[in-house]
Design an enzyme around this catalytic site. Structure first.
Site, PDB file in Angstrom:
ATOM      1  N   HIS A 279     -18.037  14.209  -9.272  1.00 54.32           N
ATOM      2  CA  HIS A 279     -18.516  12.819  -8.793  1.00 54.32           C
ATOM      3  C   HIS A 279     -19.569  12.311  -9.842  1.00 54.32           C
ATOM      4  O   HIS A 279     -20.513  12.786  -9.989  1.00 54.32           O
ATOM      5  CB  HIS A 279     -19.125  12.603  -7.386  1.00 54.32           C
ATOM      6  CG  HIS A 279     -19.107  11.577  -6.640  1.00 54.32           C
ATOM      7  ND1 HIS A 279     -19.753  11.465  -5.487  1.00 54.32           N
ATOM      8  CD2 HIS A 279     -18.587  10.380  -6.905  1.00 54.32           C
ATOM      9  CE1 HIS A 279     -19.642  10.233  -5.198  1.00 54.32           C
ATOM     10  NE2 HIS A 279     -19.094   9.510  -6.171  1.00 54.32           N
TER      11      HIS A 279
ATOM     12  N   TYR B  10     -21.819   9.943   0.107  1.00 48.84           N
ATOM     13  CA  TYR B  10     -21.696   8.621   1.227  1.00 48.84           C
ATOM     14  C   TYR B  10     -22.686   9.015   2.492  1.00 48.84           C
ATOM     15  O   TYR B  10     -22.054   9.460   3.473  1.00 48.84           O
ATOM     16  CB  TYR B  10     -20.302   8.642   1.496  1.00 48.84           C
ATOM     17  CG  TYR B  10     -19.475   8.331   0.223  1.00 48.84           C
ATOM     18  CD1 TYR B  10     -19.983   7.659  -0.865  1.00 48.84           C
ATOM     19  CD2 TYR B  10     -17.998   8.681   0.498  1.00 48.84           C
ATOM     20  CE1 TYR B  10     -19.156   7.569  -2.057  1.00 48.84           C
ATOM     21  CE2 TYR B  10     -17.027   8.413  -0.747  1.00 48.84           C
ATOM     22  CZ  TYR B  10     -17.851   7.916  -1.842  1.00 48.84           C
ATOM     23  OH  TYR B  10     -17.016   7.821  -2.998  1.00 48.84           O
TER      24      TYR B  10
END
Length: 317
Positions: A134, A48
């Protein structure tokens, strides 16, 4: 297994300038609003904003008692300096940050440990509570799970993390993680929502059978369910909403309105009806969005709404 303080959790992708820039002051204000609303579970990732989300979250939490909040981050993408990208934005990944680092897939034991250590440095924390692999399906799912899950389990055995799992949009990856016997918690992104219930096929039953907890992220499917009247310009799964999906969203919104409930309120409440779901994870670009979603989660939703949507063929049984 870590107990998630729910039902409302904060997803920090926006803190990494997802889609558009956000100032440090605005990021702090959003987090302050979340804290004031009683949110105590915060989810982030190196992905992010190339670490920006983690840095901003860590700066905010630095003044809060560590025992009062839960943090999760993710592993699988290492951030490697890339000076050649410093003069452009990371638009390929939809983050409005300088592309002065590049993401390198690494699910090895060494890569997982290094990723966690670098995340802790960015956040200024000694530990996190939950670590997810992830998006392993975007690399090589069998290889990522075969090396990544044991690597996380070793960190858990050492006491460096309390719970481990997988965060993904892929029901294949999530179901495999649930079956592994290693995962404590899964972050199911966009696959148990009013518009996509594919997690009901294998993921949620496996989690129920194996006592694996679930946090549901992307409950608004990237924005299409975030407003009372779905717009043709809204995103669905990080892209433009297909016409048929937009029609379905509008039909669901109309039924919700008949029961005095707006579409985002129904979207937030829907996943929490399943006993495996411990929290819904939603981000925000403004303090007002946080407060509004908190209000929506405290709003009563008539029980009759769900069978009505089911009988109209708008959600699955």
């Amino acid at each position: 297994m870590v107990n998630l303080p729910g039902p409302f959790a904060f997803g920090a992708a926006n803190l990494g300038n997802l889609y558009s820039p956000m100032s440090d002051e605005q990021a702090h204000a959003v987090l302050a609003a979340a804290w004031d609303c009683g949110i105590r579970y915060f989810d982030t990732a190196p992905h992010y904003g190339l670490g920006l989300s983690e840095r901003r979250l860590g700066a905010f939490l630095a003044g809060r008692p560590r025992a009062e909040f839960v943090v999760s981050t993710k592993v699988g993408r290492l951030l490697v300096p890339d000076p050649a990208g410093a003069d452009r934005l990371d638009e390929a990944n939809q983050f409005a940050v300088p592309a002065d680092h590049r993401r390198v897939w690494d699910f090895t034991a060494g890569g997982v440990r290094r990723s966690l250590e670098e995340s802790l440095t960015r956040m200024g924390l000694d530990s996190v509570d939950v670590v997810y692999l992830h998006d392993p399906e975007e690399y090589d799912l069998p290889a990522a799970l075969a090396s990544g899950l044991p690597a996380l389990a070793a960190l858990r055995e050492e006491g460096l993390v309390r719970a481990i799992g997988v965060g993904s949009k892929s029901v294949t990856a999530l179901a495999a993680a649930a079956r592994s016997g290693v995962a404590d918690l899964l972050m199911v992104a966009g696959r148990f929502t009013l518009l996509d219930q594919t997690a009901m096929d294998d993921v949620l039953p496996e989690c129920g059978d194996r006592r694996v907890g679930v946090a549901v992220a992307s409950v608004f499917n990237s924005g299409l369910l975030a407003t009372p009247e779905p717009s043709a310009s809204s995103r669905f799964d990080y892209a433009a909403a297909p016409p048929d999906v937009l029609v379905t969203a509008r039909e669901i919104a109309a039924v919700c309105a008949e029961f005095g409930v707006d579409l985002p309120t129904a979207a937030l409440h829907f996943p929490l009806r399943d006993p495996t779901v411990h929290a819904v994870v939603a981000g925000a670009a403004t303090p007002g969005e946080i407060r509004e979603n908190d209000r929506r989660l405290r709003t009563h939703v008539p029980a009759e709404l769900w069978p009505t949507l089911r009988d109209k063929g708008l959600i699955r049984a």
